[in-house]
Write an enzyme that holds these catalytic residues in place. Sequence first.
Site, PDB file in Angstrom:
ATOM      1  N   ARG A  10     -18.032  14.408  34.074  1.00 15.27           N
ATOM      2  CA  ARG A  10     -16.583  14.518  33.909  1.00 15.27           C
ATOM      3  C   ARG A  10     -15.955  14.025  35.207  1.00 15.27           C
ATOM      4  O   ARG A  10     -16.463  14.323  36.304  1.00 15.27           O
ATOM      5  CB  ARG A  10     -16.156  15.968  33.653  1.00 15.27           C
ATOM      6  CG  ARG A  10     -16.484  16.471  32.250  1.00 15.27           C
ATOM      7  CD  ARG A  10     -15.609  15.795  31.167  1.00 15.27           C
ATOM      8  NE  ARG A  10     -15.892  16.225  29.811  1.00 15.27           N
ATOM      9  CZ  ARG A  10     -16.704  15.597  28.952  1.00 15.27           C
ATOM     10  NH1 ARG A  10     -17.368  14.516  29.331  1.00 15.27           N
ATOM     11  NH2 ARG A  10     -16.853  16.041  27.730  1.00 15.27           N
TER      12      ARG A  10
ATOM     13  N   GLU B   2      -7.778  10.162  32.729  1.00 20.37           N
ATOM     14  CA  GLU B   2      -8.227   9.282  31.637  1.00 20.37           C
ATOM     15  C   GLU B   2      -7.138   9.163  30.591  1.00 20.37           C
ATOM     16  O   GLU B   2      -6.581  10.196  30.189  1.00 20.37           O
ATOM     17  CB  GLU B   2      -9.521   9.826  31.018  1.00 20.37           C
ATOM     18  CG  GLU B   2     -10.678   9.768  32.003  1.00 20.37           C
ATOM     19  CD  GLU B   2     -12.025  10.176  31.387  1.00 20.37           C
ATOM     20  OE1 GLU B   2     -12.077  10.449  30.183  1.00 20.37           O
ATOM     21  OE2 GLU B   2     -13.012  10.215  32.136  1.00 20.37           O
TER      22      GLU B   2
ATOM     23  N   HIS C  76     -15.270   5.881  29.501  1.00 18.41           N
ATOM     24  CA  HIS C  76     -15.799   7.124  28.911  1.00 18.41           C
ATOM     25  C   HIS C  76     -16.381   6.806  27.522  1.00 18.41           C
ATOM     26  O   HIS C  76     -16.104   7.526  26.552  1.00 18.41           O
ATOM     27  CB  HIS C  76     -14.698   8.195  28.802  1.00 18.41           C
ATOM     28  CG  HIS C  76     -15.251   9.584  28.678  1.00 18.41           C
ATOM     29  ND1 HIS C  76     -14.623  10.702  29.159  1.00 18.41           N
ATOM     30  CD2 HIS C  76     -16.412  10.036  28.120  1.00 18.41           C
ATOM     31  CE1 HIS C  76     -15.341  11.785  28.892  1.00 18.41           C
ATOM     32  NE2 HIS C  76     -16.436  11.397  28.265  1.00 18.41           N
TER      33      HIS C  76
HETATM   34  N1  LIG Z   1     -19.891  10.428  29.320  1.00 17.68           N
HETATM   35  C1  LIG Z   1     -19.971  10.965  28.132  1.00 17.68           C
HETATM   36  O1  LIG Z   1     -19.614  10.348  27.120  1.00 17.68           O
HETATM   37  C2  LIG Z   1     -20.504  12.355  28.004  1.00 17.68           C
HETATM   38  C3  LIG Z   1     -21.010  12.774  26.758  1.00 17.68           C
HETATM   39  C4  LIG Z   1     -21.562  14.052  26.663  1.00 17.68           C
HETATM   40  C5  LIG Z   1     -21.576  14.898  27.772  1.00 17.68           C
HETATM   41  N2  LIG Z   1     -21.031  14.466  28.947  1.00 17.68           N
HETATM   42  C6  LIG Z   1     -21.030  15.322  30.129  1.00 17.68           C
HETATM   43  O2  LIG Z   1     -22.313  15.302  30.720  1.00 17.68           O
HETATM   44  C7  LIG Z   1     -22.490  16.492  31.509  1.00 17.68           C
HETATM   45  C8  LIG Z   1     -23.862  17.112  31.219  1.00 17.68           C
HETATM   46  O3  LIG Z   1     -23.926  17.484  29.857  1.00 17.68           O
HETATM   47  P1  LIG Z   1     -25.191  18.269  29.296  1.00 17.68           P
HETATM   48  O4  LIG Z   1     -25.123  18.178  27.799  1.00 17.68           O
HETATM   49  O5  LIG Z   1     -26.425  17.813  29.994  1.00 17.68           O
HETATM   50  O6  LIG Z   1     -24.838  19.755  29.749  1.00 17.68           O
HETATM   51  P2  LIG Z   1     -25.869  20.968  29.988  1.00 17.68           P
HETATM   52  O7  LIG Z   1     -25.028  22.178  29.995  1.00 17.68           O
HETATM   53  O8  LIG Z   1     -27.022  20.889  29.062  1.00 17.68           O
HETATM   54  O9  LIG Z   1     -26.449  20.677  31.446  1.00 17.68           O
HETATM   55  C9  LIG Z   1     -25.676  20.832  32.595  1.00 17.68           C
HETATM   56  C10 LIG Z   1     -26.572  21.276  33.709  1.00 17.68           C
HETATM   57  O10 LIG Z   1     -25.751  21.368  34.890  1.00 17.68           O
HETATM   58  C11 LIG Z   1     -26.186  22.522  35.588  1.00 17.68           C
HETATM   59  N3  LIG Z   1     -25.188  22.994  36.545  1.00 17.68           N
HETATM   60  C12 LIG Z   1     -24.230  23.929  36.367  1.00 17.68           C
HETATM   61  N4  LIG Z   1     -23.559  24.125  37.515  1.00 17.68           N
HETATM   62  C13 LIG Z   1     -24.117  23.291  38.426  1.00 17.68           C
HETATM   63  C14 LIG Z   1     -23.883  23.053  39.796  1.00 17.68           C
HETATM   64  N5  LIG Z   1     -22.939  23.716  40.471  1.00 17.68           N
HETATM   65  N6  LIG Z   1     -24.646  22.137  40.433  1.00 17.68           N
HETATM   66  C15 LIG Z   1     -25.609  21.475  39.774  1.00 17.68           C
HETATM   67  N7  LIG Z   1     -25.901  21.674  38.472  1.00 17.68           N
HETATM   68  C16 LIG Z   1     -25.157  22.572  37.814  1.00 17.68           C
HETATM   69  C17 LIG Z   1     -26.500  23.527  34.509  1.00 17.68           C
HETATM   70  O11 LIG Z   1     -27.335  24.551  35.020  1.00 17.68           O
HETATM   71  C18 LIG Z   1     -27.178  22.657  33.475  1.00 17.68           C
HETATM   72  O12 LIG Z   1     -28.575  22.612  33.685  1.00 17.68           O
HETATM   73  C19 LIG Z   1     -21.312  17.400  31.157  1.00 17.68           C
HETATM   74  O13 LIG Z   1     -20.328  17.284  32.158  1.00 17.68           O
HETATM   75  C20 LIG Z   1     -20.779  16.800  29.870  1.00 17.68           C
HETATM   76  O14 LIG Z   1     -19.418  17.077  29.702  1.00 17.68           O
HETATM   77  C21 LIG Z   1     -20.514  13.205  29.071  1.00 17.68           C
END
Ligand SMILES: NC(=O)c1ccc[n+]([C@@H]2O[C@H](COP(=O)([O-])OP(=O)(O)OC[C@H]3O[C@@H](n4cnc5c(N)ncnc54)[C@H](O)[C@@H]3O)[C@@H](O)[C@H]2O)c1
Length: 348
Positions: free
Chosen positions: A244, A273, A292
Amino acid sequence: MSKFRVALSGDFKKPDGSPAFPDFDLSPLERDPAVEYRFIKANGVIQAADLEGFDALILLIPRIEPESFPKDGRLALIARFGVGYDTVNVQACTDHDCALVITPDGVRRPVAVSIITFMLALTGKLFGKDRITRRGPEGWARRSEHMGVGLVGRTFGSLGIGNIGAEAFRLARPFDMKFIAHDPYADPAVARDLGVRLVGLEELFAEADVLSVSCPLNEETRHIVNAERLALMKPTAYLINTSRGPVVDEAALTSALQQGQIAGAGLDVFEQEPSPVDNPLYRLDNVIVTPHALCWTDQCFAGIGAADVKAVFDVMHGRVPTGIVNREIVDRPAWREKLERFKATFGA
Ligand SMILES: NC(=O)c1ccc[n+]([C@@H]2O[C@H](COP(=O)([O-])OP(=O)(O)OC[C@H]3O[C@@H](n4cnc5c(N)ncnc54)[C@H](O)[C@@H]3O)[C@@H](O)[C@H]2O)c1
């Protein structure tokens, strides 16, 4: 209750009535005689009247607030199309005995592929080489100035090793890189199985040759990638953000890139965005930007849609779906009663 009634937010259709995402396959809903689905008008916050008489909602952009829930109390499921749910009031879902599900299975591979795409394009200097090639012999003569960076033995780091971060490591296996990650909530067994060394936050920035950001946006992670931490990175290192926008302090990143403090960046997400046309990042040759949507493929949309449709069928047959955000719903008797009623009506 003769049919299981499913609402889809109206933005799944274009103004001319054609599907906004043709890869979202609705035929399983069409084929089941016990299912009836309708597109509801959708702008801003969905109103209770729009959801009257529905058991489930598949939701794209519109917002869900307390006033979205009808008094008939039927709604048992809101299935978000994707994994973001900042548009949904989660507490209101729970208060109205409605499960909110997202689709991590649908985005895991596509977003991880985006990370690898950025890594290969940045280290391979793909866009610079594309530009000089188009200039003809004068550009070709400059190709030694666009030497790429090999990956073997280099360090691939991830901030976050969840659904997407872990998959990026899986996909990066054949590149023979070293893997490190920082994630305060990581499961050490998952990291070990992936061959990832868990490190401190500062160590991650200092050691990674390619640093990918895959954590959620919350108060802990807002601007976690800031000037101070960017200054720890190697001048040869690349930053990738597909998480994000506000996780990265964009002004600090712009300045780090302008000053050559890091080698480049691949950005799918921005603090604002759509990001405005005068965003100074757009003027930098060492940055690759996408709106995005780098993960948007036919398979991504098909996968997200299939996960939502599966959640609908799970609830319809009295099963607890995967990807529930408001986990406490599972223990709420009123929601359980809805599942039991569905099971009694539509079979297990
Ligand atoms: N670009 C896109 O189109 C798109 C699509 C889907 C998801 N995303 C984004 O990708 C990111 C990851 O998604 P996901 O499905 O893997 O989520 P997820 O919840 O499965 O994984 C996120 C990980 O981040 C960790 N985390 C939490 N706080 C943290 C910190 N302070 N420092 C380091 N790690 C930390 C969590 O413990 C978890 O393991 C999210 O921000 C989501 O919104 C983007």
